[in-house]
Design a protein around this motif. Structure first.
Motif, mmCIF file in Angstrom:
data_model
loop_
_atom_site.group_PDB
_atom_site.id
_atom_site.type_symbol
_atom_site.label_atom_id
_atom_site.label_comp_id
_atom_site.label_asym_id
_atom_site.label_seq_id
_atom_site.Cartn_x
_atom_site.Cartn_y
_atom_site.Cartn_z
ATOM 1 N N GLN A 125 19.795 16.354 -3.008
ATOM 2 C CA GLN A 125 19.177 15.033 -2.835
ATOM 3 C C GLN A 125 17.888 15.140 -2.027
ATOM 4 O O GLN A 125 16.894 14.478 -2.345
ATOM 5 N N ASP A 126 17.880 15.980 -0.995
ATOM 6 C CA ASP A 126 16.671 16.165 -0.190
ATOM 7 C C ASP A 126 15.532 16.727 -1.041
ATOM 8 O O ASP A 126 14.385 16.294 -0.923
ATOM 9 N N VAL A 127 15.860 17.675 -1.901
ATOM 10 C CA VAL A 127 14.861 18.274 -2.791
ATOM 11 C C VAL A 127 14.332 17.221 -3.760
ATOM 12 O O VAL A 127 13.122 17.084 -3.966
ATOM 13 N N SER A 128 15.243 16.455 -4.358
ATOM 14 C CA SER A 128 14.872 15.406 -5.308
ATOM 15 C C SER A 128 13.985 14.357 -4.646
ATOM 16 O O SER A 128 13.002 13.882 -5.239
ATOM 17 N N PHE A 129 14.329 13.999 -3.408
ATOM 18 C CA PHE A 129 13.551 13.005 -2.659
ATOM 19 C C PHE A 129 12.111 13.476 -2.462
ATOM 20 O O PHE A 129 11.156 12.741 -2.748
ATOM 21 N N ALA A 130 11.942 14.703 -1.998
ATOM 22 C CA ALA A 130 10.599 15.231 -1.743
ATOM 23 C C ALA A 130 9.813 15.382 -3.046
ATOM 24 O O ALA A 130 8.636 15.005 -3.118
ATOM 25 N N GLN A 131 10.462 15.907 -4.078
ATOM 26 C CA GLN A 131 9.771 16.120 -5.350
ATOM 27 C C GLN A 131 9.398 14.807 -6.033
ATOM 28 O O GLN A 131 8.408 14.747 -6.770
ATOM 29 N N GLY A 132 10.163 13.763 -5.792
ATOM 30 C CA GLY A 132 9.846 12.465 -6.376
ATOM 31 C C GLY A 132 8.850 11.670 -5.547
ATOM 32 O O GLY A 132 7.952 11.021 -6.075
ATOM 33 N N MET A 133 9.004 11.756 -4.215
ATOM 34 C CA MET A 133 8.161 10.939 -3.342
ATOM 35 C C MET A 133 6.735 11.461 -3.245
ATOM 36 O O MET A 133 5.802 10.680 -3.020
ATOM 37 N N ILE A 134 6.528 12.757 -3.440
ATOM 38 C CA ILE A 134 5.166 13.305 -3.374
ATOM 39 C C ILE A 134 4.263 12.660 -4.429
ATOM 40 O O ILE A 134 3.219 12.090 -4.090
ATOM 41 N N VAL A 179 -6.926 -6.903 2.315
ATOM 42 C CA VAL A 179 -6.520 -5.938 1.292
ATOM 43 C C VAL A 179 -7.108 -4.568 1.617
ATOM 44 O O VAL A 179 -6.427 -3.540 1.497
ATOM 45 N N LYS A 180 -8.352 -4.541 2.039
ATOM 46 C CA LYS A 180 -8.987 -3.269 2.401
ATOM 47 C C LYS A 180 -8.269 -2.613 3.578
ATOM 48 O O LYS A 180 -8.064 -1.396 3.601
ATOM 49 N N ASP A 181 -7.864 -3.429 4.549
ATOM 50 C CA ASP A 181 -7.149 -2.906 5.714
ATOM 51 C C ASP A 181 -5.791 -2.338 5.317
ATOM 52 O O ASP A 181 -5.395 -1.263 5.772
ATOM 53 N N LEU A 182 -5.083 -3.061 4.457
ATOM 54 C CA LEU A 182 -3.784 -2.594 3.977
ATOM 55 C C LEU A 182 -3.934 -1.274 3.232
ATOM 56 O O LEU A 182 -3.163 -0.331 3.441
ATOM 57 N N ALA A 183 -4.941 -1.190 2.362
ATOM 58 C CA ALA A 183 -5.172 0.029 1.591
ATOM 59 C C ALA A 183 -5.446 1.218 2.517
ATOM 60 O O ALA A 183 -4.934 2.323 2.298
ATOM 61 N N ALA A 184 -6.222 0.978 3.556
ATOM 62 C CA ALA A 184 -6.531 2.047 4.515
ATOM 63 C C ALA A 184 -5.273 2.525 5.231
ATOM 64 O O ALA A 184 -5.087 3.733 5.473
ATOM 65 N N ARG A 185 -4.373 1.599 5.547
ATOM 66 C CA ARG A 185 -3.124 1.959 6.224
ATOM 67 C C ARG A 185 -2.206 2.761 5.304
ATOM 68 O O ARG A 185 -1.507 3.678 5.753
ATOM 69 N N VAL A 186 -2.215 2.415 4.014
ATOM 70 C CA VAL A 186 -1.411 3.159 3.042
ATOM 71 C C VAL A 186 -1.887 4.611 2.986
ATOM 72 O O VAL A 186 -1.085 5.551 3.019
ATOM 73 N N GLU A 187 -3.198 4.803 2.903
ATOM 74 C CA GLU A 187 -3.755 6.153 2.867
ATOM 75 C C GLU A 187 -3.401 6.929 4.129
ATOM 76 O O GLU A 187 -2.979 8.091 4.071
ATOM 77 N N LYS A 188 -3.571 6.293 5.287
ATOM 78 C CA LYS A 188 -3.339 6.953 6.562
ATOM 79 C C LYS A 188 -1.887 7.371 6.748
ATOM 80 O O LYS A 188 -1.594 8.443 7.288
ATOM 81 N N ALA A 189 -0.955 6.546 6.275
ATOM 82 C CA ALA A 189 0.472 6.833 6.453
ATOM 83 C C ALA A 189 1.000 7.847 5.447
ATOM 84 O O ALA A 189 1.759 8.753 5.800
ATOM 85 N N GLN A 190 0.588 7.712 4.196
ATOM 86 C CA GLN A 190 1.229 8.495 3.146
ATOM 87 C C GLN A 190 0.627 9.888 2.948
ATOM 88 O O GLN A 190 1.314 10.798 2.488
ATOM 89 N N GLY A 191 -0.629 10.067 3.322
ATOM 90 C CA GLY A 191 -1.236 11.391 3.216
ATOM 91 C C GLY A 191 -0.488 12.442 4.029
ATOM 92 O O GLY A 191 -0.079 13.482 3.488
ATOM 93 N N PRO A 192 -0.262 12.208 5.321
ATOM 94 C CA PRO A 192 0.477 13.175 6.138
ATOM 95 C C PRO A 192 1.919 13.395 5.658
ATOM 96 O O PRO A 192 2.455 14.495 5.783
ATOM 97 N N GLU A 193 2.531 12.352 5.105
ATOM 98 C CA GLU A 193 3.904 12.508 4.596
ATOM 99 C C GLU A 193 3.929 13.447 3.393
ATOM 100 O O GLU A 193 4.875 14.229 3.225
ATOM 101 N N ILE A 194 2.907 13.385 2.564
ATOM 102 C CA ILE A 194 2.813 14.323 1.435
ATOM 103 C C ILE A 194 2.746 15.754 1.957
ATOM 104 O O ILE A 194 3.432 16.648 1.457
#
Length: 204
Positions: free
Chosen positions: A47-56, A78-93
């Motif tokens: 499940q951990d493998v599936s989670f990482a491979q799907g969430m990336i 909207v621009k602020d929200l988009a910037a927060r999405v980029e900032k949060a999800q890039g490091p998680e990838i």
């Protein structure tokens, strides 16, 4: 007398050293459980493998959508929200990529704009809830101003709901503590953003 005393001291020293040596052996044995516990804490499952491979790829598409806001969105919110999405999800990838490499598992290739329609049930794709297909991404790229804002928010709500679903499954079935912790963070952060986006859409 001096010789006898010296001999007695020497024998005592030998026994003392032997006792110390025995203490070292028992200390080594006592440390073994902690090593086992550490190994157990680092354990992961399918499940951990599936989670990482799907969430990336899921995160990659969210970032691609967020990048479109610059130069297209009319709303500062909207621009602020988009910037927060980029900032949060890039490091998680980056973090999830590191996990997969450490586990000697396949790291998904970058799939911006990939058409995921008709992929339900395919290996590795059945958990890709909320992904946009190439037609959706094409429409978003062509939109601008208020039309872009509305389309972006509507699509991102669906995208976030998919991520929350995937993360909830990881929390329930995952074994790797860092992965289940990240899943918990995703559920909390993205549910909050879903509420925020629905308010901007006038749904709340």
């Amino acid at each position: 007398m001096r010789t006898t005393r010296f001999a007695a001291l020497t024998v005592s020293a030998v026994f003392a050293l032997a006792a110390c040596g025995g203490g070292d052996d028992s200390g080594s044995a006592a440390s073994s459980p902690s090593v086992s516990a550490e190994t157990s804490a680092d354990a992961h499952n399918a499940q951990d493998v599936s989670f990482a491979q799907g969430m990336i790829p899921h995160h990659q598409q969210a970032i691609e959508m967020a990048e479109l806001a610059d130069g297209r969105a009319a709303s500062a919110q909207v621009k602020d929200l988009a910037a927060r999405v980029e900032k949060a999800q890039g490091p998680e990838i980056t973090t999830m990529t590191g996990w997969l490499k450490a586990w000697d598992e396949k790291v998904p290739e970058s799939m911006p704009g990939m058409d995921h329609s008709g992929m339900d049930g395919m290996d590795g794709m059945d958990g890709m809830a909320g992904m946009m297909n190439s037609a959706d991404m094409g429409k978003l790229k062509k939109a601008s101003g208020k039309d872009f804002d509305s389309m972006f928010l509507t699509m991102m709500v669906e995208h976030h709901e998919g991520a929350v679903k995937m993360a909830t499954t990881e929390k329930a079935k995952g074994e790797y503590k860092a992965a289940t912790a990240m899943a918990g963070d995703i559920v909390t952060a993205q549910n909050a953003e879903i509420s925020e986006m629905k308010k901007l859409l006038g749904e709340n």
